[in-house]
Design an enzyme around this catalytic site. Structure first.
Site, PDB file in Angstrom:
ATOM      1  N   LYS A 474      89.851   0.095  32.357  1.00 48.03           N
ATOM      2  CA  LYS A 474      89.135   1.364  32.145  1.00 48.03           C
ATOM      3  C   LYS A 474      89.773   2.022  30.924  1.00 48.03           C
ATOM      4  O   LYS A 474      90.942   2.421  30.965  1.00 48.03           O
ATOM      5  CB  LYS A 474      89.286   2.242  33.384  1.00 48.03           C
ATOM      6  CG  LYS A 474      88.648   3.614  33.264  1.00 48.03           C
ATOM      7  CD  LYS A 474      88.753   4.366  34.594  1.00 48.03           C
ATOM      8  CE  LYS A 474      88.327   5.811  34.491  1.00 48.03           C
ATOM      9  NZ  LYS A 474      88.619   6.550  35.727  1.00 48.03           N
ATOM     10  N   CYS A 524      85.372   5.303  29.134  1.00 48.77           N
ATOM     11  CA  CYS A 524      85.525   6.608  29.790  1.00 48.77           C
ATOM     12  C   CYS A 524      86.052   7.566  28.730  1.00 48.77           C
ATOM     13  O   CYS A 524      86.802   7.158  27.842  1.00 48.77           O
ATOM     14  CB  CYS A 524      86.525   6.462  30.936  1.00 48.77           C
ATOM     15  SG  CYS A 524      86.853   7.994  31.821  1.00 48.77           S
ATOM     16  N   GLY A 526      87.187  11.365  29.514  1.00 39.70           N
ATOM     17  CA  GLY A 526      87.125  12.536  30.388  1.00 39.70           C
ATOM     18  C   GLY A 526      85.793  12.491  31.118  1.00 39.70           C
ATOM     19  O   GLY A 526      85.056  13.470  31.130  1.00 39.70           O
ATOM     20  N   ASP A 532      77.994   6.570  24.737  1.00 34.63           N
ATOM     21  CA  ASP A 532      77.029   6.452  23.654  1.00 34.63           C
ATOM     22  C   ASP A 532      76.789   4.979  23.337  1.00 34.63           C
ATOM     23  O   ASP A 532      77.489   4.095  23.846  1.00 34.63           O
ATOM     24  CB  ASP A 532      77.503   7.219  22.411  1.00 34.63           C
ATOM     25  CG  ASP A 532      78.883   6.769  21.961  1.00 34.63           C
ATOM     26  OD1 ASP A 532      79.053   5.563  21.702  1.00 34.63           O
ATOM     27  OD2 ASP A 532      79.800   7.613  21.879  1.00 34.63           O
ATOM     28  N   GLU A 612      82.289   5.986  59.820  1.00 38.09           N
ATOM     29  CA  GLU A 612      82.078   6.075  58.362  1.00 38.09           C
ATOM     30  C   GLU A 612      82.370   4.728  57.694  1.00 38.09           C
ATOM     31  O   GLU A 612      81.687   4.331  56.747  1.00 38.09           O
ATOM     32  CB  GLU A 612      82.986   7.154  57.760  1.00 38.09           C
ATOM     33  CG  GLU A 612      82.519   8.571  58.061  1.00 38.09           C
ATOM     34  CD  GLU A 612      83.534   9.631  57.643  1.00 38.09           C
ATOM     35  OE1 GLU A 612      83.105  10.706  57.194  1.00 38.09           O
ATOM     36  OE2 GLU A 612      84.750   9.394  57.775  1.00 38.09           O
TER      37      GLU A 612
HETATM   38  C1  GLA Z   1      89.831  11.226  32.994  1.00 37.55           C
HETATM   39  C2  GLA Z   1      88.901  10.247  33.668  1.00 37.55           C
HETATM   40  C3  GLA Z   1      89.192  10.179  35.140  1.00 37.55           C
HETATM   41  C4  GLA Z   1      90.626   9.757  35.334  1.00 37.55           C
HETATM   42  C5  GLA Z   1      91.556  10.726  34.596  1.00 37.55           C
HETATM   43  C6  GLA Z   1      92.983  10.222  34.625  1.00 37.55           C
HETATM   44  O1  GLA Z   1      89.562  12.518  33.391  1.00 37.55           O
HETATM   45  O2  GLA Z   1      87.573  10.583  33.438  1.00 37.55           O
HETATM   46  O3  GLA Z   1      88.327   9.281  35.773  1.00 37.55           O
HETATM   47  O4  GLA Z   1      90.793   8.456  34.877  1.00 37.55           O
HETATM   48  O5  GLA Z   1      91.180  10.868  33.255  1.00 37.55           O
HETATM   49  O6  GLA Z   1      93.831  11.055  33.942  1.00 37.55           O
END
Ligand code: GLA
Length: 734
Positions: A474, A524, A526, A532, A612
């Site tokens: 990621k 990713c 944030g 994009d 669940e």
């Molecule tokens: C970002 C990502 C989250 C996580 C945090 C870790 O906000 O979008 O999914 O990975 O960083 O710091």
């Protein structure tokens, strides 16, 4: 033949569109048409009366009948009497900024062009042709190559521009948009995608008034605030009918998109690199390539336009071999533990996930350096074995031994002040010489314009991946760029920094994704701050948003779906009360919403009740049974959550035989009529059986009269309805 050239008319045809340009009597390249295939020279629509006080090109001598300011132009320049938004602005050493581009030559090339150092669409089947039209300035030896990739079946025309300096002196490129589109009418509305962190890509539709409507990003990333794509839709266009044009930029840095309605009610739409503070130096014989723009046109509404983009991005932009592969169902520990974990805790999450059928365990932020919260250690990509209670390799082996894959979070472009990397290389950070840089989430940005930094990161991450047998990465990027100054560049080239940063990021992404083809990369920033087309070239999926609340996700995923395929949209079930909003939604609703994406979980599964857990097992079974549809099917928005009390969407197999409708009702109101949705993309003459009760409907009925959703749905409750086409013999047997 998708490209025809006759009498200096260039006609680019796809199955359902014609894009046309014509060189006029003065050698100016006019944009005569983009729309349905009218099968003729469309230049007759450029028939203007004398427009008093418009400037006239010098060559027209005393005639006042030809003004660049009213014509539909293919690649307009400033300074020679077109007063609208220019596509290109240059500066030559004598200080002049005007440019007078005239037609010079053309070439038809087999196959799709590529763009040096930049992500761009491709055609592995070699069905595509490229048209290259070269324009040249009337005074200086400055050449502009306009490149067009024609994807006939996909109804897509891609565009890109190369500026070549063949003068004996250095020139500066101040602005070079990737595409400029002039349209003769103005009854359009613009759909664009704005937002903020944890609330990205909200669709907004707005009418155009005279002047310029402008969106963009000056954040060094495409951003949470505006996505680099716009749709021009006729006022009466909706999901199922009407004309719409899409312009999507294949770029992940700062951008600008401008739509100008001029004095004659004509439209000019441009999209490209951000030009503010941009100056690219071109020495003699050097050239500059701009990023690609993907254009598509639909006469049949926004649903068709979106599916054209989805198909195109899946087949011709995402280069990863994972694009058509089923993705592992994942569990990510971020919302389960944040920074507070040790090896035992991680293994217990992985074990409970595995028991429920989850296939990939992702270790998020906090496994390296002294990273116990978000104010340290970015850049120190060394495993904190004390925290993990074991070497990473051992943790990976334990996860592998469970029969699961192992994924790891990284944030290559960033550095914390409190890190060894920063102490060793304070000069590797973006900052102007005499000013302290702005912090964001306590972190600073590495100088990705510096090849030394890119080499270092390549080596660090290669070692990390190879030593630990990682299956998934990621790749995060958690802040905007504020300090546009790269210590590695000379003062003169600082205005190239923003673009050079992106070239460095693309270079690193290229090196790592090429070397590790068998690793699934998820982007990713944030959440979806850099979701994009540029990033999708390298990463087949992208974490859609840090907001995992099922209710809000309906809006975010709705906006995301206008351009981006559902198979690229990372979506997870998280705990309640939701960590971002405090809202409680049922596990069922959270599951349905996350299924409209690459599915996963992001919570401590060991805290779930046995009931669940059974539900989670069932969700995984359901998702696996529909994954093919998510990956390869058509996707339709069946409601507008901004206008309606329901968010509904459907997946339809390409052969129109399998349909899944999913919906969330936002608010249960007593004594209301059952909500119902009108399906799309079915065969209207065939019969469809609703799986749950065998009820038969014609495709026409489902599309024209609609399908009721169950009436007992409470607030934020979801439903899923499956339908399948039956053949007429079965129908008679009923
Ligand atoms: C970002 C990502 C989250 C996580 C945090 C870790 O906000 O979008 O999914 O990975 O960083 O710091």
């Amino acid at each position: 033949m998708s490209i025809q050239v006759r009498d200096q008319v260039f006609s680019l045809t796809t199955n359902d569109s014609l894009y046309q340009m014509k060189v006029d009597q003065y050698g100016i390249l006019n944009h005569t048409w983009y729309g349905p295939n009218t099968e003729m020279d469309m230049s007759y629509i450029e028939d203007y009366p004398e427009i008093s006080f418009s400037a006239n090109l010098w060559d027209t001598e005393k005639s006042r009948m030809y003004s660049l300011n009213d014509r539909l132009l293919e690649y307009p320049c400033g300074g020679i009497s077109d007063f609208r938004e220019p596509a290109l602005l240059l500066r030559v050493p004598d200080g002049s900024s005007s440019l007078d581009l005239r037609y010079y030559s053309y070439e038809i090339l087999e196959g799709k062009y590529s763009i040096e150092k930049l992500p761009a669409s491709f055609d592995r089947d070699h069905k595509t042709q490229t048209l290259k039209i070269t324009l040249k300035d009337t005074v200086y030896d400055i050449f502009v190559d306009l490149l067009y990739g024609i994807f006939e079946e996909e109804n897509v025309i891609t565009r890109s521009v190369t500026i070549r300096n063949m003068t004996p002196f250095e020139i500066q490129v101040k602005k070079a948009v990737s595409a400029s589109l002039d349209l003769p009418e103005s009854d359009y509305e613009v759909i664009h995608f704005h937002g903020r962190h944890a609330m990205e890509r909200l669709a907004e539709r707005t009418s155009l008034s005279h002047g310029t409507f402008s969106i963009g990003s000056r954040r060094g990333q495409s951003s949470h605030q505006h996505n680099p794509g716009i749709i021009l839709a006729k006022n009466n266009t909706n999901e199922t009918s009407g004309e719409a044009y899409g312009m999507l930029l294949v770029y992940s840095g700062g951008f600008e998109a401008d739509i100008e309605k001029d004095q004659l009610d004509q439209i000019r739409a441009t999209i490209g690199l951000r030009s503010e503070n941009f100056r690219w130096q071109l020495k003699p014989c050097e050239h500059f390539c701009g990023p690609e723009a993907i254009l598509s046109y639909s006469e049949k509404g926004l649903g068709v336009l979106s599916n054209q983009y989805h198909d195109f991005i899946r087949s011709h932009l995402i280069r990863s071999s994972f694009v058509h592969q089923k993705r592992p169902i994942l569990i990510n520990n971020w919302e389960a533990t944040y920074f507070d974990f040790n090896g035992e805790k991680l293994l217990s999450i992985a074990k409970s996930a595995h028991e429920l059928g989850i296939e990939l365990f992702v270790l998020d932020d906090g496994w390296f350096g002294e990273r116990h919260n978000d104010d340290s250690s970015l850049g120190d990509w060394f495993v904190n074995e004390k925290k993990l209670q074991m070497p990473l390799r051992q943790l990976v082996e334990k996860i592998h031994a469970l029969g699961m894959q192992f994924g790891l979070w990284i944030e290559p472009e960033m550095v914390s002040e409190n890190s060894k990397l920063y102490r060793d290389h304070p000069n590797w950070v973006l900052r102007s010489p005499l000013r302290d840089p702005a912090r964001s989430r306590y972190q600073l940005v590495l100088d990705m314009a510096n090849p030394e930094v890119v080499d270092y990161l390549e080596q660090v991450f290669t070692k990390l991946i190879e030593e630990n047998e990682i299956d998934y990465i990621k790749w995060d990027m958690n802040r905007s760029i504020s300090d546009f100054y790269a210590p590695s560049l000379s003062p003169k080239t600082q205005s190239e920094m923003a673009h050079r940063y992106m070239l460095g990021v693309y270079d690193l992404a290229d090196r790592l994704t090429s070397r590790f083809e068998n690793i699934l990369f998820e982007g990713c920033a944030g959440g979806g701050g850099r979701f994009d087309a540029g990033m999708l070239y390298y990463f087949p999926q992208y974490w859609c948003s840090d907001d995992t609340d099922a209710h809000n996700r309906c809006f975010i995923q709705h906006g995301t779906s206008f351009f981006y395929p559902i198979s690229a949209t990372g979506s997870h079930v998280s705990a309640i009360p939701n960590h971002q909003t405090g809202r409680n939604t049922s596990l069922y609703t959270r599951g349905i919403v996350a299924m409209a994406g690459t599915f996963g979980y992001e919570l401590d599964l060991s805290e779930l009740s046995p009931k669940e857990k059974e539900e989670v097992k069932e969700q995984i079974k359901v998702y696996k049974s529909m994954q093919e549809l998510v990956l390869e099917g058509d996707y339709y928005r069946l409601s507008d959550p901004n206008q309606q009390n329901v968010s509904a969407w459907s997946f339809v197999s390409k052969d129109k035989k399998k349909i899944i409708v999913q919906a969330v009702v936002f608010e249960h109101k007593p004594n209301m009529k059952k909500p119902h949705v009108f399906l799309q993309g079915l065969d209207e003459n065939r019969w469809y059986r609703r799986k749950e009760d065998g009820h038969l409907f014609t495709g026409k009925a489902l599309m024209k009269a609609g399908l009721f959703l169950p009436d007992q749905l409470g607030t934020d409750e979801a439903c899923m309805i499956e339908l399948e086409q039956i053949d007429s013999k079965n129908r008679e047997a009923q």
